[in-house]
Every structure is written in structure tokens, then in C-alpha cells.
Scaffold this active site. Sequence first.
Site, mmCIF file in Angstrom:
data_model
loop_
_atom_site.group_PDB
_atom_site.id
_atom_site.type_symbol
_atom_site.label_atom_id
_atom_site.label_comp_id
_atom_site.label_asym_id
_atom_site.label_seq_id
_atom_site.Cartn_x
_atom_site.Cartn_y
_atom_site.Cartn_z
ATOM 1 N N TRP A 1 8.821 -0.546 -2.093
ATOM 2 C CA TRP A 1 10.138 -1.169 -2.263
ATOM 3 C C TRP A 1 10.086 -2.654 -2.587
ATOM 4 C CZ3 TRP A 1 9.537 -4.881 1.298
ATOM 5 C CH2 TRP A 1 8.787 -4.590 2.439
ATOM 6 N N LYS B 1 8.568 8.865 -7.648
ATOM 7 C CA LYS B 1 9.288 8.811 -6.369
ATOM 8 C C LYS B 1 9.379 7.359 -5.909
ATOM 9 C CE LYS B 1 8.619 8.921 -1.989
ATOM 10 N NZ LYS B 1 9.731 8.003 -1.586
ATOM 11 N N SER C 1 1.247 1.256 1.469
ATOM 12 C CA SER C 1 0.376 0.828 2.557
ATOM 13 C C SER C 1 -0.942 1.617 2.555
ATOM 14 C CB SER C 1 1.095 1.050 3.889
ATOM 15 O OG SER C 1 1.387 2.418 4.040
ATOM 16 N N GLU D 1 -3.183 1.740 -4.738
ATOM 17 C CA GLU D 1 -3.051 0.278 -4.690
ATOM 18 C C GLU D 1 -2.408 -0.023 -3.356
ATOM 19 O OE1 GLU D 1 -4.307 -1.692 -6.727
ATOM 20 O OE2 GLU D 1 -4.524 -0.613 -8.609
ATOM 21 N N CYS E 1 1.885 -7.595 -1.704
ATOM 22 C CA CYS E 1 0.548 -7.105 -1.356
ATOM 23 C C CYS E 1 -0.507 -8.195 -1.478
ATOM 24 C CB CYS E 1 0.187 -5.928 -2.246
ATOM 25 S SG CYS E 1 0.376 -6.308 -3.991
ATOM 26 N N GLU F 1 -1.834 -6.838 8.216
ATOM 27 C CA GLU F 1 -0.923 -7.193 7.126
ATOM 28 C C GLU F 1 0.485 -7.277 7.709
ATOM 29 O OE1 GLU F 1 0.101 -4.257 4.095
ATOM 30 O OE2 GLU F 1 -0.072 -5.821 2.566
HETATM 31 P P1 NAD Z 1 4.617 2.738 2.340
HETATM 32 O O1 NAD Z 1 3.189 3.102 2.301
HETATM 33 O O2 NAD Z 1 5.358 2.889 3.604
HETATM 34 O O3 NAD Z 1 5.438 3.571 1.257
HETATM 35 C C1 NAD Z 1 5.037 3.639 -0.098
HETATM 36 C C2 NAD Z 1 5.553 4.926 -0.696
HETATM 37 O O4 NAD Z 1 4.937 6.033 -0.027
HETATM 38 C C3 NAD Z 1 7.065 5.114 -0.549
HETATM 39 O O5 NAD Z 1 7.578 5.712 -1.719
HETATM 40 C C4 NAD Z 1 7.163 6.058 0.633
HETATM 41 O O6 NAD Z 1 8.347 6.845 0.644
HETATM 42 C C5 NAD Z 1 5.935 6.931 0.446
HETATM 43 N N1 NAD Z 1 5.469 7.554 1.678
HETATM 44 C C6 NAD Z 1 5.614 7.083 2.948
HETATM 45 N N2 NAD Z 1 5.085 7.957 3.845
HETATM 46 C C7 NAD Z 1 4.594 8.998 3.121
HETATM 47 C C8 NAD Z 1 3.922 10.201 3.452
HETATM 48 N N3 NAD Z 1 3.667 10.534 4.725
HETATM 49 N N4 NAD Z 1 3.557 11.029 2.452
HETATM 50 C C9 NAD Z 1 3.805 10.718 1.171
HETATM 51 N N5 NAD Z 1 4.457 9.602 0.791
HETATM 52 C C10 NAD Z 1 4.830 8.733 1.741
HETATM 53 O O7 NAD Z 1 4.682 1.242 1.774
HETATM 54 P P2 NAD Z 1 5.942 0.306 1.635
HETATM 55 O O8 NAD Z 1 6.357 -0.109 3.013
HETATM 56 O O9 NAD Z 1 6.956 0.931 0.718
HETATM 57 O O10 NAD Z 1 5.303 -0.930 0.842
HETATM 58 C C11 NAD Z 1 4.561 -1.907 1.451
HETATM 59 C C12 NAD Z 1 3.069 -1.679 1.257
HETATM 60 O O11 NAD Z 1 2.768 -1.573 -0.142
HETATM 61 C C13 NAD Z 1 2.247 -2.852 1.741
HETATM 62 O O12 NAD Z 1 1.136 -2.394 2.459
HETATM 63 C C14 NAD Z 1 1.795 -3.527 0.445
HETATM 64 O O13 NAD Z 1 0.641 -4.293 0.557
HETATM 65 C C15 NAD Z 1 1.647 -2.371 -0.473
HETATM 66 N N6 NAD Z 1 1.697 -2.787 -1.878
HETATM 67 C C16 NAD Z 1 0.534 -2.800 -2.607
HETATM 68 C C17 NAD Z 1 0.546 -3.224 -3.938
HETATM 69 C C18 NAD Z 1 -0.715 -3.244 -4.766
HETATM 70 O O14 NAD Z 1 -0.619 -3.315 -5.988
HETATM 71 N N7 NAD Z 1 -1.890 -3.178 -4.159
HETATM 72 C C19 NAD Z 1 1.737 -3.621 -4.534
HETATM 73 C C20 NAD Z 1 2.906 -3.596 -3.761
HETATM 74 C C21 NAD Z 1 2.874 -3.167 -2.439
#
Ligand code: NAD
Length: 500
Positions: free
Chosen positions: A168, A192, A246, A268, A303, A402
Amino acid sequence: MTKDLTADSIQAIAGGLTYRTEAFIGGQFVGSASGEVFATENPATGQRLAQIAACDQEDVDRAVASARAAFESGVWASQSPSDRKATLLKFADLIEGNATELAVLDALEAGKPITDCLEIDIPETIGCIRWHAEAVDKLYDQVSPTGPEHLGLIVREPIGVVGAVVPWNFPALMAVWKLGPALASGNSVLLKPAEQTSLSALRLAELAAEAGLPDGVLNVVPGFGETAGAAIGRHMDVDMVAFTGSTEVGRYFLQYAAESNLKRITLECGGKSPQVVMADVADLDSVAENAVNAAFWNMGENCSCGSRLIVHRDVRDALLEKIVAQTRAWTVGDPLDPATKIGSMIERPHMEKVLSHIRAGQSEGAKVVLGGNQTCQDSGGYFVEATIFDDVNNDMSIAREEIFGPVLSTITFDDVDDAIRIANDTSYGLAASLYTDNVHTAHRVARQLKAGNVSVNCYSEGDMSTPFGGYKESGFGGRDNGIHAHDQYTETKTIWMQLR
Ligand code: NAD
């Protein structure tokens, strides 16, 4: 882009928007099969914005079937690269024509400063689609060095049906980091978005259809991770998942792949990026400006946030003074006001998590030199002050976990080897910044930092031409951006011919 816009005019645009709230499957907006919806809110006010279709297994099945049919028909995958390029360039033009609307959608749903959305997120979204569109008709396959009796062709083909599961924090931009190379390579995609931010993804799908992307090539299935996300991860007919989010959830996707069809997974994930400042730097104003941007841009919900300032004792006090002074000028408040530099946290539980990290830092003995509290409570939203800690050591939880919020931890070092050891003493390895006026130190230390992206004398992730991704638990299986991103979305095929 922002010069003619005021807080009032942006409010007026926001008030006049119509949201797309249904899933986009097979070229149509459709409700979820179950009829279930979920609320999306404006985290700067705590007010509900819309009810979004809550997709689950059945919707994912429909979207995969639609993506598979589109892929196998060749309606997109078999087009010449230059035809795909033309459609994607039209898509980019339409995004540009609707840039203000998309920027406002992301500011509303993610609590991001509108100026950032207008000047960074959406221009980069447009640039990303254009870059991959322009690249795809300039990529050549290979002929292997055989003798005259054989012809060995090494060709790249689209992988098939790609699931893109995104976070998000940069809703439109993280979506197109996947869509750009995946679509340019000829795949069909199932996107998604994060449950907190579905609106710009749904609008992007509509614009892609308007640009002429054939039905079924891009599907958007909004919903929760445990339902829609897991259904994509476990699906037997999804060939690949490109995930950003994450590290914790990234691990699930490796598990889903192992338990289903061994689909290709690219991750990522998170970071705990160091900013290393050597004693030889003369221009501390410039370091301070970059360090503040690294720590607080996008509220630290980034990130590659430079959350650990690892600074030589000789320049620590002078630098910290400048960083604190510059941070005071970063206005916290209404994301729709063009003057705002720090918007709200994404949701109440996340704000509470950030505040609990701050309390943990205090109780472990670190010293708050700025901020440390919730702010702007009257708004009904979830704001946290830009917070700077001094006297942090790298074993404290604020230096290891983080936080994903506006929290900077200052760690002091006395010799260069120690700085490198501290910088690398983390399970993450996404990004690092290094400040030095010595060219030898710049080259040597840049190589010693264990991170996918090292910026020297600036805070930067590079641009669309450079690969982005992490070492260690920050990433897996590939890189976003640059021509390297195309490798993720293609299979390599050998065609070996006997010549007569
Ligand atoms: P998140 O991991 O909670 O969610 C990411 C996505 O995964 C969302 O679409 C979510 O609905 C989905 N998801 C959550 N639980 C799931 C499950 N059990 N099974 C399948 N899908 C699932 O992350 P967030 O809170 O949306 O974003 C923050 C994280 O993203 C931070 O850790 C950040 O560092 C990382 N991030 C990384 C980059 C990069 O390029 N490396 C870029 C942006 C954000």
C-alpha cells in the site's frame, strides 16, 4: 504539476471523484462472487471512502481462467513487440491524462502527501510503463555458437499467467513496477492490490482497457491477503507470483509455491537501510538534506527508508543539529494540502505499532531528540511526529526491526571498519547510502556494503534503467526495474535444429 493546485482545489477534485469498487475480470467490472465487500478508509481522517469487492478463491479462479484464456489465445502474447509497445504507450498517455485523479486516489487512500503523488509517484508510474514499452521491441534473442550442422536458438517467451501481489505504500507505482515488464513481455496478469489501497489499481485497469489491452490480459482482484493473496499463491494455474511486501508474507509465497505447482516467485521485501556518514564530508548541509529525505519521505513507509544513521563521532553533533533543524521544516498534516511533507500512517494498527517501537527505543535507553508522539489527533487520522533518536546501538530493537514509520536512529562509530560491520549487521540488505569526499573510500566501501542498491553522496534508488531489489531477507529471485526486470517474466527456451 502542483503549481496551480491548492488545498481547496484538491479537496474539490477529491469530492468529485467516482470510485471503481468492483473487481476487474475479463475486461469487466464485476462484484465478488460471494457478494462480500470491505471498507477502505482515508487514514488522514478515519472516514470511510468506499466499499470494495472482497475477492476470494472463486474470484481468483475466474480471473485466472480469464487470464489463461487470453494468454493461450495469443491475443496479446503473440502480438509483435512493437504492437504491444503501441498499446502500452497509449496506456501511459491515458495515465498521464488522468494523473491528477490517480494522484488524489493514492493520497486519499494511503495518506500520502499530494505533492509527492503528483510530482513523484504518478510521473514515475507513467515513466515506468513508457520505459518497458519502449524497451520491448529492442530486445534480441540469441543464436548459440554451434557448428554448421546445427542451429541453436535461445529464445525468451512470456511465462504465462502472472500474479502480482503488491503493498500500500506506493499503490500505483508498485503495481506498475510489475505490470510494466510483465505486460510488455506478453504475459497475462492478475493484480492484487493491498486491501488498504485498491482504488488506483482498479482505475489503472480501466485505463489499460481503454488503451486497447485485450480483455483478460489484466485482471484486478481486490481483497485480503489471507483470502485473495493466498488463493493466487496456491493456484495451480498461476505460473509466477511477483510479490512486493513484508519479508514475513514473502516467506508465505515460497511456501505456497512449494505446496502447489512450484510457480516462480520473486520477492521484493523489507529493509533496515543504513546511511553511513564518514568524517571527511565537508558539505554536511547536503548530507542532512539527503538523510532527512531518506528517513522521512513517504512517512518512512518506504522499503528503502534510511532508518539507521551511522555517523562518525567527529561529525555527529554538527550533523544531527542540521538534521533536526531541517526535519522541523517538514510539515505534518493533511495529505491533500500541497504544503504537507508528512501525511498519515496507513491505518490505526500501524500507527500503534510505530508508536510502540518508539516506546521500546526509549525503554532500551535511546534518547529522543525530536518528536516521539502521535500528532494531529483532531483530524481523526493516524499521524506520528517525525522522530529522531540519538545514542542508539545496533542491538536495540529500533535498530533491528523494520519500523516502517518516521523514525530515525543515530548510531555513532569511530573507525571505518566498525561502520561497515554495523551497516551490514542486519538480516536485511535492500539499500544503503554512503557519504564521503574520498573517492577511494567511496569505491571501497560501496563494494563492502551488503545491499542491492548503494547510493553514494545522495539518497537514491537509481532510476527506471537500474535494477532494484535486495540482498539477504530483503529479496528473492529477481529484480524490479531496468532491463533485468524482463528476465523475471520470461522463460528461456532452447530450440536445437539439425540442419541437412
Ligand atoms: P504485507 O506483506 O503486509 O502485504 C503485501 C501484500 O501481501 C498485500 O497485497 C497483502 O494483502 C498481501 N498479503 C498479506 N498477507 C498475505 C498472505 N497471508 N498471503 C498472501 N498474501 C498476503 O506488506 P505491506 O504492509 O502492504 O507493505 C509494507 C512492506 O512492503 C514493508 O515490509 C516494505 O518494506 C515492503 N516493501 C518492499 C518494497 C521493495 O521493493 N522491496 C517496496 C515497497 C514495500
